[in-house]
Design an enzyme around this catalytic site. Structure first.
Site, PDB file in Angstrom:
ATOM      1  N   VAL A 188       0.866  -1.171   0.000  1.00  0.00           N
ATOM      2  CA  VAL A 188       0.000   0.000   0.000  1.00  0.00           C
ATOM      3  C   VAL A 188       0.907   1.226   0.000  1.00  0.00           C
ATOM      4  CG1 VAL A 188      -1.597   1.383   1.414  1.00  0.00           C
ATOM      5  CG2 VAL A 188      -2.021  -1.052   1.074  1.00  0.00           C
ATOM      6  N   CYS A 189       0.471   2.242  -0.725  1.00  0.00           N
ATOM      7  CA  CYS A 189       1.154   3.535  -0.789  1.00  0.00           C
ATOM      8  C   CYS A 189       2.585   3.329  -1.298  1.00  0.00           C
ATOM      9  CB  CYS A 189       1.075   4.222   0.573  1.00  0.00           C
ATOM     10  SG  CYS A 189       1.362   6.007   0.538  1.00  0.00           S
ATOM     11  N   THR A 190       3.560   3.976  -0.688  1.00  0.00           N
ATOM     12  CA  THR A 190       4.932   3.881  -1.175  1.00  0.00           C
ATOM     13  C   THR A 190       5.600   2.556  -0.840  1.00  0.00           C
ATOM     14  OG1 THR A 190       5.730   5.018   0.793  1.00  0.00           O
ATOM     15  CG2 THR A 190       5.301   6.384  -1.165  1.00  0.00           C
ATOM     16  N   THR A 192       0.891   3.484  -6.561  1.00  0.00           N
ATOM     17  CA  THR A 192       1.448   3.972  -5.309  1.00  0.00           C
ATOM     18  C   THR A 192       0.759   5.294  -5.000  1.00  0.00           C
ATOM     19  OG1 THR A 192       3.522   4.362  -4.109  1.00  0.00           O
ATOM     20  CG2 THR A 192       3.401   5.251  -6.338  1.00  0.00           C
TER      21      THR A 192
END
Length: 176
Positions: free
Chosen positions: A101-103, A121
Site C-alpha cells: 500500500v502507498c509507497t 502507489t
C-alpha cells in the site's frame, strides 16, 4: 493455516498497515506476522510503537501474502537496506501474493519485485515506478498476476477487501 507477513519498519505509516491488517484479521484461517529484522519495538512516522511478532529469521518461508506498507523517510531508508530487500526477494519467491500500500510499492520495486508489472502507489510518487521497472497505473489498487498494489494511504482498506474477495469470496469481503 494461511501465513501473512506484514513488514513493519522504523518510520512506516501506521495507517498503511492498520487498514489492511484489520481486514486480514477477519480471515478464518490466517496467521498474521508483523515482521522486522528483530523483535525490538518499531516506531511509526506518527510515533506509534508496535512490537514485531516475527523476525526475518523466524518468518515463515511459504506465505499466502507478503505485504509492505509505505511512508516517506522510513521508506527511503528501507529502499536502501540490503537486508530488507533480500528478505523481501526471498519471501516473494514462495508467496502467493506480493502486495503493498502507498509507497510500499517503491520498496517492492527496489527489491526488484515489480519489474514488468503494472502497479500503483501514492499519487505524489507514481512517477518513480518506471525507475523501478514497473508500469504506473492511476488507480486505488492494481492487480497484475500475483502482485497487488494499493495507492495512497486510504486505499489500504479497498486493497484489503480485494484480497479478502480473492481468498474468501465476495460475500466474506462484503461482511468484513
Amino acid at each position: 493455516m494461511k501465513q501473512f507477513a506484514m513488514l513493519i519498519y522504523p518510520g512506516f505509516t501506521a495507517l498503511d498497515l492498520i487498514g489492511p491488517q484489520t481486514v486480514f484479521s477477519t480471515f478464518r484461517d490466517a496467521k498474521i506476522h508483523l515482521v522486522w529484522k528483530t523483535l525490538d519495538p518499531v516506531t511509526t512516522d506518527a510515533g506509534i510503537t508496535l512490537l514485531p511478532t516475527a523476525s526475518f529469521d523466524t518468518c515463515p518461508e511459504e506465505l499466502e501474502i507478503l505485504f509492505v506498507p509505505g511512508g516517506v523517510e522510513g521508506t527511503i531508508a528501507v529502499m536502501k537496506d540490503g537486508e530488507v530487500l533480500d528478505f523481501l526477494a526471498a519471501r516473494a519467491e514462495q508467496a502467493s501474493y506480493v502486495t503493498s500500500v502507498c509507497t510500499g510499492s517503491l520498496v517492492l520495486g527496489a527489491a526488484g519485485l515489480l519489474r514488468g508489472y503494472r502497479a500503483t502507489t501514492h499519487w505524489a510518487f507514481r512517477e518513480m515506478l518506471p525507475l523501478l521497472g514497473a508500469e504506473p497505473v492511476d488507480a486505488r489498487y492494481v492487480e497484475d498476476r500475483n502482485r497487488i498494489t494499493g495507492g495512497g494511504v486510504t486505499s489500504g482498506i479497498d486493497f484489503g477487501l480485494r484480497i479478502d474477495a480473492k481468498l474468501q469470496g465476495e460475500e466474506a469481503a462484503q461482511l468484513a
